[in-house]
Scaffold this motif. Structure first.
Motif, PDB file in Angstrom:
ATOM      1  N   VAL A   1       3.132   7.963  -2.908  1.00 26.37           N
ATOM      2  CA  VAL A   1       3.728   7.170  -3.857  1.00 26.37           C
ATOM      3  C   VAL A   1       2.969   5.608  -3.567  1.00 26.37           C
ATOM      4  N   VAL A   2       2.328   5.352  -4.781  1.00 22.69           N
ATOM      5  CA  VAL A   2       1.600   3.970  -4.377  1.00 22.69           C
ATOM      6  C   VAL A   2       1.867   2.954  -5.705  1.00 22.69           C
ATOM      7  N   PRO A   3       1.846   1.726  -5.722  1.00 22.82           N
ATOM      8  CA  PRO A   3       2.016   0.814  -6.766  1.00 22.82           C
ATOM      9  C   PRO A   3       1.071   1.173  -7.932  1.00 22.82           C
ATOM     10  N   ALA A   4       1.406   0.882  -8.957  1.00 22.91           N
ATOM     11  CA  ALA A   4       0.696   1.115 -10.297  1.00 22.91           C
ATOM     12  C   ALA A   4      -0.615   0.044  -9.919  1.00 22.91           C
ATOM     13  N   GLY A   5      -1.726   0.510 -10.307  1.00 19.34           N
ATOM     14  CA  GLY A   5      -3.054  -0.468 -10.159  1.00 19.34           C
ATOM     15  C   GLY A   5      -3.490  -0.261  -8.787  1.00 19.34           C
ATOM     16  N   HIS A   6      -3.073   0.389  -7.816  1.00 18.95           N
ATOM     17  CA  HIS A   6      -3.501   0.673  -6.629  1.00 18.95           C
ATOM     18  C   HIS A   6      -5.061   1.260  -6.668  1.00 18.95           C
ATOM     19  N   PRO A   7      -5.889   0.780  -5.506  1.00 17.90           N
ATOM     20  CA  PRO A   7      -7.215   1.418  -5.492  1.00 17.90           C
ATOM     21  C   PRO A   7      -7.275   2.782  -5.527  1.00 17.90           C
ATOM     22  N   LEU A   8      -6.110   3.564  -4.956  1.00 13.06           N
ATOM     23  CA  LEU A   8      -6.334   4.951  -4.733  1.00 13.06           C
ATOM     24  C   LEU A   8      -5.546   5.891  -5.909  1.00 13.06           C
ATOM     25  N   GLU A   9      -5.209   4.919  -6.960  1.00 15.92           N
ATOM     26  CA  GLU A   9      -4.324   5.536  -8.092  1.00 15.92           C
ATOM     27  C   GLU A   9      -5.344   6.458  -8.841  1.00 15.92           C
ATOM     28  N   ALA A  10      -6.435   6.068  -9.174  1.00 16.18           N
ATOM     29  CA  ALA A  10      -7.278   6.851  -9.705  1.00 16.18           C
ATOM     30  C   ALA A  10      -7.863   8.274  -9.181  1.00 16.18           C
ATOM     31  N   ARG A  11      -7.638   8.311  -7.724  1.00 13.54           N
ATOM     32  CA  ARG A  11      -7.977   9.518  -7.093  1.00 13.54           C
ATOM     33  C   ARG A  11      -7.088  10.819  -7.569  1.00 13.54           C
ATOM     34  N   GLY A  12      -5.767  10.584  -8.021  1.00 12.32           N
ATOM     35  CA  GLY A  12      -5.087  11.775  -8.444  1.00 12.32           C
ATOM     36  C   GLY A  12      -4.588  12.588  -7.345  1.00 12.32           C
ATOM     37  N   GLN A  13      -5.440  13.162  -6.734  1.00 11.03           N
ATOM     38  CA  GLN A  13      -5.125  13.620  -5.265  1.00 11.03           C
ATOM     39  C   GLN A  13      -5.991  13.631  -4.220  1.00 11.03           C
ATOM     40  N   LEU A  14      -5.471  13.599  -2.970  1.00  6.96           N
ATOM     41  CA  LEU A  14      -6.285  13.253  -1.996  1.00  6.96           C
ATOM     42  C   LEU A  14      -5.782  13.921  -0.576  1.00  6.96           C
ATOM     43  N   PRO A  15      -6.258  13.945   0.613  1.00  8.41           N
ATOM     44  CA  PRO A  15      -5.837  14.184   1.728  1.00  8.41           C
ATOM     45  C   PRO A  15      -5.093  12.768   2.613  1.00  8.41           C
ATOM     46  N   LEU A  16      -4.219  13.112   3.068  1.00 10.20           N
ATOM     47  CA  LEU A  16      -3.522  11.614   3.794  1.00 10.20           C
ATOM     48  C   LEU A  16      -4.565  10.846   4.501  1.00 10.20           C
ATOM     49  N   GLU A  17      -5.353  11.483   5.276  1.00 11.75           N
ATOM     50  CA  GLU A  17      -6.482  10.760   5.911  1.00 11.75           C
ATOM     51  C   GLU A  17      -7.260   9.869   5.250  1.00 11.75           C
ATOM     52  N   ASP A  18      -7.366   9.978   3.954  1.00 12.56           N
ATOM     53  CA  ASP A  18      -8.206   9.138   3.132  1.00 12.56           C
ATOM     54  C   ASP A  18      -7.305   7.781   2.540  1.00 12.56           C
ATOM     55  N   ALA A  19      -6.046   7.929   2.889  1.00  9.96           N
ATOM     56  CA  ALA A  19      -5.039   6.525   2.817  1.00  9.96           C
ATOM     57  C   ALA A  19      -4.913   6.142   3.922  1.00  9.96           C
ATOM     58  N   LEU A  20      -5.514   6.170   5.108  1.00 11.25           N
ATOM     59  CA  LEU A  20      -4.804   5.807   6.414  1.00 11.25           C
ATOM     60  C   LEU A  20      -5.203   4.181   6.675  1.00 11.25           C
ATOM     61  N   GLU A  21      -6.017   3.503   5.645  1.00  7.38           N
ATOM     62  CA  GLU A  21      -6.469   2.399   5.946  1.00  7.38           C
ATOM     63  C   GLU A  21      -5.408   1.508   5.231  1.00  7.38           C
ATOM     64  N   TYR A  22      -4.442   1.948   4.660  1.00  7.13           N
ATOM     65  CA  TYR A  22      -3.410   1.118   4.148  1.00  7.13           C
ATOM     66  C   TYR A  22      -2.207   1.059   5.068  1.00  7.13           C
ATOM     67  N   ASP A  23      -1.104   0.162   4.857  1.00  8.26           N
ATOM     68  CA  ASP A  23       0.010   0.226   5.744  1.00  8.26           C
ATOM     69  C   ASP A  23       0.871   1.400   4.823  1.00  8.26           C
ATOM     70  N   PHE A  24       1.900   1.680   5.643  1.00  2.46           N
ATOM     71  CA  PHE A  24       2.781   2.748   5.448  1.00  2.46           C
ATOM     72  C   PHE A  24       4.265   2.388   5.506  1.00  2.46           C
ATOM     73  N   LEU A  25       5.187   3.008   4.766  1.00  2.00           N
ATOM     74  CA  LEU A  25       6.712   2.752   5.001  1.00  2.00           C
ATOM     75  C   LEU A  25       6.881   4.004   5.315  1.00  2.00           C
ATOM     76  N   GLY A  26       7.691   3.810   6.562  1.00  2.00           N
ATOM     77  CA  GLY A  26       7.745   5.266   7.284  1.00  2.00           C
ATOM     78  C   GLY A  26       9.339   5.927   6.866  1.00  2.00           C
ATOM     79  N   TYR A  27       9.389   7.103   7.216  1.00  2.00           N
ATOM     80  CA  TYR A  27      10.283   8.074   7.140  1.00  2.00           C
ATOM     81  C   TYR A  27       9.523   9.245   6.649  1.00  2.00           C
ATOM     82  N   PHE A  28       8.921  10.240   7.571  1.00  2.00           N
ATOM     83  CA  PHE A  28       7.992  11.060   7.097  1.00  2.00           C
ATOM     84  C   PHE A  28       8.586  12.603   7.101  1.00  2.00           C
TER      85      PHE A  28
END
Length: 301
Positions: free
Chosen positions: A168-195
Motif C-alpha cells: 500500500v502506497v500513497p496516491a501519487g507515489h513514485p512506485l504507483e505506476a509500476r502496478g506490480q513489483l517484488p518487494l525488493e524494488d521498494a526497499l529504498e523507502y521507509d516501511f510501517l511494520g507489522y509484516f
C-alpha cells in the motif's frame, strides 16, 4: 450426600491419606477429616479406617468410592456439556481465528452460517496464527482458522482460503505506476511494520533470499487501519492483506501494488481436534467452512 464430601472421600481413598487428600482438595486436614466424620455420622456407617500410616476404606467405603467416582464423572460430563452453551442457554461454538481471516472473510461467513443455523451462536476469539492450532488441540476452541505454509501438527486441518498481501502506497507515489513489483524494488523507502508472520525477524526468514537489503522500519503498527492512515500521511509504505487493503484504499485514497514475491500468497487452514468428537453445533460450523472453502478467496488483485 454433598459433592464436596464425596470428593474428599475419593481423594482420601486414592491418596491413602487424609492430609494428602486435604492438600489435593486445597483445604486444611481438619476440614477434610470433619467432612468424612460428618458423612459417616449422617449415613451411620464407617467408611474409612484410620491407622498410623493413613486411611483404608471399609467395604462400605469401597462401595461408596465406586459410586462416588461414577457420580463425579457424570457431574463433570454435565458441566462439560453446559460449557457448549452461552449464558443465555443457546448452544455456541468457540471459533479462534487470526486477524486477517477475521477482517477479510469471517464477517460474511459467520453471517451466512447464522442465517442457516439461527439457533447456534458463534463466539469468536482473535489469536495469532501460531496460537490457533494449540487452542484447538488444548480444547480451548472448537474450530480454528490460521495461516501457515503447511498444516499444523496435533490437529486436523483442511484448506480454507488463499489470500495475498499487497503493498500500500500513497496516491501519487513514485512506485504507483509500476502496478506490480517484488518487494525488493521498494526497499529504498521507509516501511510501517507489522509484516506477514508478525515480527520483522520471522518475516525476513519467510522472505529468505528474495531480499538483498535491509528493510527500514519507521514504526511498528499492528492495526491495519492505522497503518493505512499513516501511509496516507507519507510516513511509510505498508504490507497489508489484499482484502483489507482494498477497503482502506477506497476510504483513504491509497494505491495498491501487487507483490510478485511467492511468499505474498498465503494459505489459510481451518482445523479441529477430532471431527468425530465435535459437539453437534461445532460440527455444523466445521462442515460449513469445508463447503465454502476457496470461495472468494481474495488472492486476486
Amino acid at each position: 450426600m454433598d459433592l464436596i464430601s464425596l470428593e474428599v472421600l475419593v481423594a482420601a481413598i486414592e491418596e491413602k491419606s487424609l492430609s494428602a487428600a486435604a492438600e489435593r482438595m486445597h483445604m486444611v486436614t481438619s476440614a477434610a477429616s470433619k467432612r468424612i466424620a460428618e458423612l459417616e455420622r449422617r449415613e451411620a456407617t464407617v467408611l474409612l479406617r484410620r491407622h498410623g500410616r493413613g486411611v483404608v476404606p471399609t467395604p462400605a467405603g469401597a462401595m461408596l468410592y465406586q459410586r462416588a467416582k461414577s457420580i463425579l464423572r457424570q457431574i463433570a460430563q454435565a458441566r462439560g456439556a453446559l460449557r457448549e452453551y452461552a449464558a443465555s442457554g443457546v448452544p455456541h461454538v468457540r471459533l479462534a481465528a487470526n486477524a486477517s481471516a477475521i477482517q477479510q472473510f469471517l464477517p460474511s461467513e459467520i453471517g451466512a452460517f447464522s442465517r442457516r443455523e439461527p439457533a447456534v451462536r458463534v463466539d469468536l476469539t482473535e489469536a495469532f496464527s501460531y496460537d490457533v492450532p494449540r487452542l484447538v488441540a488444548d480444547g480451548d476452541a472448537d474450530v480454528g482458522i490460521y495461516h501457515a505454509a503447511y498444516p499444523a501438527p496435533g490437529v486436523l486441518s483442511r484448506p480454507y482460503r488463499r489470500d495475498r498481501v499487497a503493498l500500500v502506497v500513497p496516491a501519487g507515489h513514485p512506485l504507483e505506476a509500476r502496478g506490480q513489483l517484488p518487494l525488493e524494488d521498494a526497499l529504498e523507502y521507509d516501511f510501517l511494520g507489522y509484516f506477514p508472520r508478525h515480527s520483522l525477524s520471522e518475516f525476513l526468514a519467510l522472505a529468505g533470499n528474495t531480499l538483498t537489503r535491509p528493510i527500514r522500519v519507521r514504526a511498528q503498527v499492528s492495526n491495519p487501519g492505522a497503518r493505512c492512515a499513516m501511509v496516507r500521511e507519507g510516513l511509510g509504505l505498508a504490507i497489508v492483506p489484499l482484502g483489507i487493503a482494498r477497503n482502506y484504499a477506497r476510504l483513504l485514497g491509497l494505491s495498491i501494488l501487487t507483490l510478485t514475491d511467492e511468499w505474498a500468497t498465503r494459505q489459510l487452514w481451518v482445523c479441529v481436534r477430532q471431527p468425530a468428537q465435535l459437539p453437534p453445533e461445532a460440527a455444523l460450523l466445521w462442515h460449513f467452512f469445508l463447503e465454502h472453502s476457496g470461495e472468494a478467496d481474495g488472492a486476486s488483485p
